[in-house]
Scaffold this motif. Structure first.
Motif, PDB file in Angstrom:
ATOM      1  N   LYS A  22      45.783  37.214  42.349  1.00 24.24           N
ATOM      2  CA  LYS A  22      44.583  38.009  42.611  1.00 24.24           C
ATOM      3  C   LYS A  22      43.700  38.053  41.367  1.00 24.24           C
ATOM      4  CE  LYS A  22      43.112  42.480  44.470  1.00 24.24           C
ATOM      5  NZ  LYS A  22      43.567  43.812  44.969  1.00 24.24           N
ATOM      6  N   LEU A  23      44.319  38.191  40.201  1.00 25.42           N
ATOM      7  CA  LEU A  23      43.577  38.159  38.942  1.00 25.42           C
ATOM      8  C   LEU A  23      42.880  36.818  38.774  1.00 25.42           C
ATOM      9  CD1 LEU A  23      42.808  39.209  36.095  1.00 25.42           C
ATOM     10  CD2 LEU A  23      45.032  38.337  35.302  1.00 25.42           C
ATOM     11  N   LYS A  24      43.590  35.729  39.064  1.00 21.46           N
ATOM     12  CA  LYS A  24      43.009  34.395  38.927  1.00 21.46           C
ATOM     13  C   LYS A  24      41.835  34.197  39.878  1.00 21.46           C
ATOM     14  CE  LYS A  24      47.206  32.033  37.315  1.00 21.46           C
ATOM     15  NZ  LYS A  24      48.227  30.995  37.629  1.00 21.46           N
ATOM     16  N   ARG A  25      41.969  34.717  41.105  1.00 22.08           N
ATOM     17  CA  ARG A  25      40.873  34.589  42.080  1.00 22.08           C
ATOM     18  C   ARG A  25      39.622  35.307  41.598  1.00 22.08           C
ATOM     19  NH1 ARG A  25      45.094  35.278  45.843  1.00 22.08           N
ATOM     20  NH2 ARG A  25      44.587  37.481  46.150  1.00 22.08           N
ATOM     21  N   SER A  26      39.805  36.496  41.017  1.00 26.64           N
ATOM     22  CA  SER A  26      38.651  37.258  40.525  1.00 26.64           C
ATOM     23  C   SER A  26      37.973  36.518  39.372  1.00 26.64           C
ATOM     24  CB  SER A  26      39.079  38.658  40.085  1.00 26.64           C
ATOM     25  OG  SER A  26      39.840  38.622  38.897  1.00 26.64           O
ATOM     26  N   LEU A  27      38.750  35.823  38.557  1.00 26.92           N
ATOM     27  CA  LEU A  27      38.191  35.048  37.449  1.00 26.92           C
ATOM     28  C   LEU A  27      37.446  33.817  37.961  1.00 26.92           C
ATOM     29  CD1 LEU A  27      41.225  35.324  35.002  1.00 26.92           C
ATOM     30  CD2 LEU A  27      38.931  36.248  34.589  1.00 26.92           C
ATOM     31  N   ARG A  28      37.982  33.183  39.010  1.00 31.97           N
ATOM     32  CA  ARG A  28      37.316  32.000  39.581  1.00 31.97           C
ATOM     33  C   ARG A  28      35.942  32.352  40.143  1.00 31.97           C
ATOM     34  NH1 ARG A  28      42.698  30.854  41.624  1.00 31.97           N
ATOM     35  NH2 ARG A  28      43.609  29.243  40.286  1.00 31.97           N
ATOM     36  N   LYS A  29      35.817  33.539  40.713  1.00 31.25           N
ATOM     37  CA  LYS A  29      34.525  33.976  41.252  1.00 31.25           C
ATOM     38  C   LYS A  29      33.482  34.091  40.150  1.00 31.25           C
ATOM     39  CE  LYS A  29      36.375  36.603  45.178  1.00 31.25           C
ATOM     40  NZ  LYS A  29      36.572  37.962  45.739  1.00 31.25           N
ATOM     41  N   SER A  30      33.937  34.259  38.913  1.00 35.07           N
ATOM     42  CA  SER A  30      33.031  34.373  37.776  1.00 35.07           C
ATOM     43  C   SER A  30      32.746  33.025  37.123  1.00 35.07           C
ATOM     44  CB  SER A  30      33.620  35.337  36.740  1.00 35.07           C
ATOM     45  OG  SER A  30      33.942  36.571  37.329  1.00 35.07           O
ATOM     46  N   LYS A  31      33.153  31.944  37.829  1.00 38.01           N
ATOM     47  CA  LYS A  31      32.883  30.567  37.364  1.00 38.01           C
ATOM     48  C   LYS A  31      33.572  30.260  36.032  1.00 38.01           C
ATOM     49  CE  LYS A  31      28.488  30.235  39.854  1.00 38.01           C
ATOM     50  NZ  LYS A  31      28.693  31.408  40.661  1.00 38.01           N
ATOM     51  N   VAL A  32      34.768  30.801  35.866  1.00 37.18           N
ATOM     52  CA  VAL A  32      35.561  30.550  34.661  1.00 37.18           C
ATOM     53  C   VAL A  32      36.324  29.236  34.837  1.00 37.18           C
ATOM     54  CG1 VAL A  32      37.344  31.504  33.142  1.00 37.18           C
ATOM     55  CG2 VAL A  32      35.810  33.042  34.376  1.00 37.18           C
ATOM     56  N   THR A  33      36.466  28.452  33.767  1.00 37.66           N
ATOM     57  CA  THR A  33      37.212  27.194  33.841  1.00 37.66           C
ATOM     58  C   THR A  33      38.686  27.478  34.111  1.00 37.66           C
ATOM     59  OG1 THR A  33      37.709  27.143  31.470  1.00 37.66           O
ATOM     60  CG2 THR A  33      35.635  26.113  32.185  1.00 37.66           C
ATOM     61  N   GLU A  34      39.357  26.523  34.747  1.00 39.16           N
ATOM     62  CA  GLU A  34      40.776  26.700  35.068  1.00 39.16           C
ATOM     63  C   GLU A  34      41.611  26.884  33.807  1.00 39.16           C
ATOM     64  OE1 GLU A  34      42.439  27.118  37.985  1.00 39.16           O
ATOM     65  OE2 GLU A  34      40.431  27.266  38.860  1.00 39.16           O
ATOM     66  N   ALA A  35      41.241  26.169  32.740  1.00 43.09           N
ATOM     67  CA  ALA A  35      41.997  26.296  31.495  1.00 43.09           C
ATOM     68  C   ALA A  35      41.918  27.719  30.942  1.00 43.09           C
ATOM     69  CB  ALA A  35      41.463  25.303  30.462  1.00 43.09           C
ATOM     70  N   LEU A  36      40.715  28.298  30.987  1.00 41.21           N
ATOM     71  CA  LEU A  36      40.529  29.661  30.483  1.00 41.21           C
ATOM     72  C   LEU A  36      41.201  30.669  31.412  1.00 41.21           C
ATOM     73  CD1 LEU A  36      39.371  31.527  28.369  1.00 41.21           C
ATOM     74  CD2 LEU A  36      37.151  31.421  29.529  1.00 41.21           C
ATOM     75  N   ILE A  37      41.164  30.401  32.719  1.00 43.90           N
ATOM     76  CA  ILE A  37      41.843  31.277  33.680  1.00 43.90           C
ATOM     77  C   ILE A  37      43.332  31.355  33.356  1.00 43.90           C
ATOM     78  CG2 ILE A  37      42.629  31.443  36.093  1.00 43.90           C
ATOM     79  CD1 ILE A  37      39.841  30.394  36.909  1.00 43.90           C
ATOM     80  N   GLU A  38      43.947  30.199  33.135  1.00 45.48           N
ATOM     81  CA  GLU A  38      45.378  30.168  32.815  1.00 45.48           C
ATOM     82  C   GLU A  38      45.668  30.899  31.507  1.00 45.48           C
ATOM     83  OE1 GLU A  38      47.932  29.212  34.643  1.00 45.48           O
ATOM     84  OE2 GLU A  38      46.533  28.732  36.276  1.00 45.48           O
ATOM     85  N   GLN A  39      44.796  30.714  30.513  1.00 48.88           N
ATOM     86  CA  GLN A  39      44.981  31.368  29.219  1.00 48.88           C
ATOM     87  C   GLN A  39      44.932  32.885  29.363  1.00 48.88           C
ATOM     88  OE1 GLN A  39      42.171  30.156  26.143  1.00 48.88           O
ATOM     89  NE2 GLN A  39      42.488  32.082  25.035  1.00 48.88           N
ATOM     90  N   ILE A  40      43.906  33.378  30.070  1.00 49.19           N
ATOM     91  CA  ILE A  40      43.749  34.830  30.251  1.00 49.19           C
ATOM     92  C   ILE A  40      44.898  35.395  31.076  1.00 49.19           C
ATOM     93  CG2 ILE A  40      42.322  36.605  31.346  1.00 49.19           C
ATOM     94  CD1 ILE A  40      39.866  34.907  30.568  1.00 49.19           C
ATOM     95  N   ALA A  41      45.236  34.706  32.172  1.00 47.34           N
ATOM     96  CA  ALA A  41      46.310  35.178  33.049  1.00 47.34           C
ATOM     97  C   ALA A  41      47.636  35.259  32.292  1.00 47.34           C
ATOM     98  CB  ALA A  41      46.435  34.257  34.263  1.00 47.34           C
ATOM     99  N   ASN A  42      47.927  34.254  31.485  1.00 49.78           N
ATOM    100  CA  ASN A  42      49.182  34.245  30.719  1.00 49.78           C
ATOM    101  C   ASN A  42      49.220  35.365  29.688  1.00 49.78           C
ATOM    102  OD1 ASN A  42      50.220  32.042  32.095  1.00 49.78           O
ATOM    103  ND2 ASN A  42      49.420  30.536  30.644  1.00 49.78           N
ATOM    104  N   GLU A  43      48.091  35.600  29.026  1.00 48.50           N
ATOM    105  CA  GLU A  43      48.035  36.666  28.018  1.00 48.50           C
ATOM    106  C   GLU A  43      48.231  38.038  28.655  1.00 48.50           C
ATOM    107  OE1 GLU A  43      45.140  36.726  24.877  1.00 48.50           O
ATOM    108  OE2 GLU A  43      44.827  34.558  24.999  1.00 48.50           O
ATOM    109  N   ILE A  44      47.566  38.254  29.795  1.00 50.02           N
ATOM    110  CA  ILE A  44      47.691  39.552  30.473  1.00 50.02           C
ATOM    111  C   ILE A  44      49.093  39.723  31.045  1.00 50.02           C
ATOM    112  CG2 ILE A  44      46.931  40.843  32.519  1.00 50.02           C
ATOM    113  CD1 ILE A  44      44.078  39.997  31.840  1.00 50.02           C
ATOM    114  N   ASP A  45      49.638  38.658  31.632  1.00 51.98           N
ATOM    115  CA  ASP A  45      50.983  38.716  32.195  1.00 51.98           C
ATOM    116  C   ASP A  45      52.006  39.070  31.105  1.00 51.98           C
ATOM    117  OD1 ASP A  45      52.755  38.476  34.381  1.00 51.98           O
ATOM    118  OD2 ASP A  45      53.343  36.477  33.722  1.00 51.98           O
ATOM    119  N   GLY A  46      51.779  38.549  29.907  1.00 52.22           N
ATOM    120  CA  GLY A  46      52.701  38.809  28.809  1.00 52.22           C
ATOM    121  C   GLY A  46      52.578  40.201  28.215  1.00 52.22           C
TER     122      GLY A  46
END
Length: 280
Positions: A22-46
């Motif tokens: 769900k976090l990744k989907r919200s980031l995709r709506k903001s036109k964020v690159t997949e690489a940055l999405i993974e980086q942000i998601a991993n940091e928040i998950d951790g």
């Protein structure tokens, strides 16, 4: 044995399992690159912990976006930005009028109309070659607010009162052919059912699918100036008090930055941020 999910707290206070997709989907709506999405998601998950709030998660993601690309950060905070349009709700009415104009209507904001029983102030009157619409705006400046069935019940009663008055005057012709309600939050299921039953059109943040408030904003590139990460809270207040609600207005008339006494050193950054949001 699979590790238990971390429980996070929603705006309503409800505890739910954290959903990284769900976090990744919200980031995709903001036109964020997949690489940055993974980086942000991993940091928040951790950094998750039991009872962490969705507001804290949102703030952490926004902070990371802001340090990488301001345009994406602006889009990510869009829902919150609309809630920053001011306590009076009038900028939201202007915002809704701009969306309706983009759909081919002429609009007037804050129109007093005589009803059969009482006088009414209609938030937006929208007219095209075929119909005239009565549009009411329900603005909220806090998350989690749901418009229950009392809202469309009240709007429909006003719609009927106005049309009853005009039918008595000319014998048959109603002033408004349709009633609409726009909100920046959500409608309850009962409110949606009532609207459908009575022919009252409802538009919320995510309803109806494909024609929701967020869909219309993205379709017409009508982003409020409160999305601009280059503006301080005080800057936004100054511009809203000057009558500027949309980034498109600011882009088309940059002199308003001078008129609103916005720091000159920030002008180029503000206009660059505007262009990034408004370009087709």
């Amino acid at each position: 044995m699979e590790e238990d999910s971390v429980k996070i707290r929603k705006y309503s206070g409800e505890l739910v399992d954290f959903d990284i997709e769900k976090l990744k989907r919200s980031l995709r709506k903001s036109k964020v690159t997949e690489a940055l999405i993974e980086q942000i998601a991993n940091e928040i998950d951790g950094s998750l912990y039991e009872g962490m709030t969705t507001k804290q998660i949102y703030s952490a993601a926004y902070k990371m976006l802001k340090s990488n690309k301001s345009g994406c950060a602006s889009l990510y905070k869009l829902k919150k930005a609309i809630m920053e349009l001011g306590p009076s709700g009038f900028p939201f009415e202007k915002f809704v009028a701009a969306i309706i104009e983009a759909e081919g209507f002429k609009t007037e904001v804050g129109v007093f109309v005589q009803g059969h029983c009482v006088m009414h102030e209609v938030d937006v009157v929208a007219t095209n070659k075929v119909k005239q619409y009565m549009v009411e705006c329900k603005y909220h400046n806090t998350q989690g607010r749901v418009n229950d069935v009392k809202i469309p019940l009240y709007i429909q009663s006003r719609f009927v009162d106005i049309n009853t008055h005009y039918k008595h005057i000319n014998g048959h012709q109603a002033l408004f052919q349709e009633g609409w309600v726009y909100t920046n939050t959500r409608f309850s299921s009962d409110a949606i059912d009532y609207g459908r039953c009575m022919g009252l059109k409802l538009v919320s943040w995510d309803y109806p699918k494909g024609k929701s408030l967020i869909d219309k904003i993205e379709q017409f590139k009508l982003y409020p100036i409160t999305t601009l990460v280059s503006l301080s809270k005080n800057d936004k207040i100054k511009l809203l008090e000057s009558g500027v609600v949309l980034c498109k207005e600011l882009w088309a008339n940059p002199d308003v930055l001078m008129e609103a006494h916005i720091d000159r050193k920030k002008h180029n950054q503000i206009l660059s941020n505007c262009h990034e949001l408004c370009k087709v």
